[in-house]
Structure formats: structure tokens, C-alpha cells
Write a protein that holds these residues in place. Structure first.
Motif, mmCIF file in Angstrom:
data_model
loop_
_atom_site.group_PDB
_atom_site.id
_atom_site.type_symbol
_atom_site.label_atom_id
_atom_site.label_comp_id
_atom_site.label_asym_id
_atom_site.label_seq_id
_atom_site.Cartn_x
_atom_site.Cartn_y
_atom_site.Cartn_z
ATOM 1 N N HIS A 1 0.829 -0.919 0.242
ATOM 2 C CA HIS A 1 -0.189 0.109 0.151
ATOM 3 C C HIS A 1 0.831 1.096 0.055
ATOM 4 O O HIS A 1 2.281 1.377 0.346
ATOM 5 C CB HIS A 1 -1.075 0.005 0.722
ATOM 6 C CG HIS A 1 -1.917 -0.873 1.228
ATOM 7 N ND1 HIS A 1 -3.182 -1.202 1.765
ATOM 8 C CD2 HIS A 1 -2.754 -1.474 -0.211
ATOM 9 C CE1 HIS A 1 -4.035 -1.680 1.467
ATOM 10 N NE2 HIS A 1 -3.350 -2.188 0.303
ATOM 11 N N LYS B 1 -2.405 3.549 3.153
ATOM 12 C CA LYS B 1 -3.701 3.667 2.639
ATOM 13 C C LYS B 1 -3.667 2.455 0.979
ATOM 14 O O LYS B 1 -3.015 2.862 0.347
ATOM 15 C CB LYS B 1 -4.489 4.095 2.379
ATOM 16 C CG LYS B 1 -5.871 4.720 2.210
ATOM 17 C CD LYS B 1 -6.100 5.953 2.120
ATOM 18 C CE LYS B 1 -7.129 6.352 1.033
ATOM 19 N NZ LYS B 1 -7.609 6.057 -0.641
ATOM 20 N N GLY B 2 -4.135 2.002 0.776
ATOM 21 C CA GLY B 2 -4.487 1.098 -0.635
ATOM 22 C C GLY B 2 -5.251 1.962 -1.475
ATOM 23 O O GLY B 2 -6.689 3.077 -1.472
ATOM 24 N N ASP B 3 -4.827 2.292 -2.645
ATOM 25 C CA ASP B 3 -5.008 3.463 -3.527
ATOM 26 C C ASP B 3 -6.652 3.426 -3.994
ATOM 27 O O ASP B 3 -7.094 3.922 -4.214
ATOM 28 C CB ASP B 3 -4.152 2.763 -5.200
ATOM 29 C CG ASP B 3 -2.855 3.536 -4.807
ATOM 30 O OD1 ASP B 3 -2.623 4.770 -3.832
ATOM 31 O OD2 ASP B 3 -2.196 3.508 -6.012
ATOM 32 N N ASN B 4 -7.032 1.887 -4.081
ATOM 33 C CA ASN B 4 -8.746 1.537 -3.900
ATOM 34 C C ASN B 4 -9.326 1.658 -3.331
ATOM 35 O O ASN B 4 -10.427 1.242 -2.741
ATOM 36 C CB ASN B 4 -8.382 0.096 -4.622
ATOM 37 C CG ASN B 4 -8.436 0.732 -6.191
ATOM 38 O OD1 ASN B 4 -8.652 1.377 -7.423
ATOM 39 N ND2 ASN B 4 -7.570 -0.537 -6.741
ATOM 40 N N ASN B 5 -9.098 1.976 -1.876
ATOM 41 C CA ASN B 5 -9.824 1.809 -0.705
ATOM 42 C C ASN B 5 -9.786 3.597 0.040
ATOM 43 O O ASN B 5 -9.018 4.445 -0.617
ATOM 44 C CB ASN B 5 -8.761 0.737 0.946
ATOM 45 C CG ASN B 5 -8.749 -0.035 0.187
ATOM 46 O OD1 ASN B 5 -9.222 -0.707 -0.916
ATOM 47 N ND2 ASN B 5 -7.314 -0.983 1.459
ATOM 48 N N ARG B 6 -10.895 3.316 0.699
ATOM 49 C CA ARG B 6 -11.582 4.903 1.155
ATOM 50 C C ARG B 6 -11.176 5.603 2.358
ATOM 51 O O ARG B 6 -11.280 6.085 2.631
ATOM 52 C CB ARG B 6 -13.382 4.964 1.559
ATOM 53 C CG ARG B 6 -13.591 4.218 -0.245
ATOM 54 C CD ARG B 6 -15.576 3.969 0.228
ATOM 55 N NE ARG B 6 -16.238 4.461 -1.123
ATOM 56 C CZ ARG B 6 -17.625 4.129 -1.048
ATOM 57 N NH1 ARG B 6 -18.618 3.879 -0.415
ATOM 58 N NH2 ARG B 6 -17.901 3.282 -1.989
ATOM 59 N N ARG C 1 -0.931 -4.254 -11.003
ATOM 60 C CA ARG C 1 -2.026 -4.221 -11.215
ATOM 61 C C ARG C 1 -2.697 -5.435 -11.047
ATOM 62 O O ARG C 1 -2.945 -6.466 -11.897
ATOM 63 C CB ARG C 1 -2.998 -3.493 -12.513
ATOM 64 C CG ARG C 1 -2.108 -1.837 -12.324
ATOM 65 C CD ARG C 1 -3.106 -0.844 -12.733
ATOM 66 N NE ARG C 1 -2.363 0.343 -12.865
ATOM 67 C CZ ARG C 1 -2.841 1.211 -12.335
ATOM 68 N NH1 ARG C 1 -3.280 0.528 -10.431
ATOM 69 N NH2 ARG C 1 -2.568 2.733 -11.994
ATOM 70 N N TYR C 2 -3.406 -5.729 -9.794
ATOM 71 C CA TYR C 2 -4.452 -6.603 -10.524
ATOM 72 C C TYR C 2 -3.445 -8.065 -9.791
ATOM 73 O O TYR C 2 -4.668 -8.929 -9.293
ATOM 74 C CB TYR C 2 -5.737 -6.707 -11.514
ATOM 75 C CG TYR C 2 -6.413 -5.691 -11.521
ATOM 76 C CD1 TYR C 2 -7.165 -5.172 -10.910
ATOM 77 C CD2 TYR C 2 -6.367 -5.096 -12.361
ATOM 78 C CE1 TYR C 2 -7.909 -3.616 -10.743
ATOM 79 C CE2 TYR C 2 -6.838 -3.634 -13.041
ATOM 80 C CZ TYR C 2 -7.596 -3.264 -11.551
ATOM 81 O OH TYR C 2 -8.283 -2.010 -12.423
#
Length: 106
Positions: A21, A40-45, A73-74
Motif C-alpha cells: 500500500h 492506505k490502499g489506492d482503491n480503499n476509502r 495491477r490486480y
């Protein structure tokens, strides 16, 4: 050294799988050599405090395994799926074994 925006690989106490992260905040104490980070993860709020060990609010230098230098990615989604659905591991190994047995050499 590491700073805000760097992507780091870290390991949470009592967890087997490392997490990749981005550093969101850096906290340093001027009177000591303490260097703490919030990720924080880039895709986490929200930030990663919910992932940290109970009572842990910051990552410390010893929690960090390294810094990411590239991206795939992914790929993390594959590891999550393999952990959430263990049967997938056996299916994947079986398919690889079948591929080896049915492949022909030159």
C-alpha cells in the motif's frame, strides 16, 4: 528514505501475507529516532488502521519489508481469491499438473 506517496510492502504482526500500500502520512518524533507511517490502499476509502494489529495506530520501520519499484495491477486480487477460496489452489495445481503431463517435448 521513505516518504508520503511511496508504495511500501509491509507485514502486520500475526499475519502471514505482506501488504502493498501507499504511505499516506509520516509521523516523526523530533526527540527520538522514531519514524512512523500510516498507509492506505489506492482503491480503499479509508486508511489501513483497521488492518493493523490491535492497538497499533502507525507502522514502524521494522514493519516495512521494502519499497515497490514496479506494478502488476490486480495481482493482489489473485492472492486474496486464493486465500478466500482454498479450493482454487487445488484446481490451479491440478491444471498445472495436467498441463505438464499432456505437453509434448520437441
Amino acid at each position: 528514505d521513505m516518504g508520503v506517496g511511496d508504495v511500501v510492502v509491509f507485514k502486520i504482526r500475526d499475519r502471514d501475507i505482506p501488504i502493498v500500500h501507499r504511505i499516506l502520512k509520516v509521523h516523526t518524533k523530533p526527540d527520538s529516532n522514531v519514524f512512523e507511517m500510516l498507509t492506505k490502499g489506492d482503491n480503499n476509502r479509508v486508511d489501513d488502521r483497521g488492518l493493523y494489529a490491535p492497538g497499533q495506530l502507525w507502522l514502524e520501520r521494522e514493519d516495512i519489508l521494502g519499497r515497490a519499484v514496479g506494478t502488476l495491477r490486480y495481482v493482489g486480487m489473485v492472492t486474496i481469491a486464493l486465500n478466500d477460496y482454498p479450493v482454487l489452489k487445488y484446481v490451479l495445481v491440478g491444471m498445472m499438473g495436467l498441463f505438464v503431463l499432456t505437453s509434448k517435448e520437441g
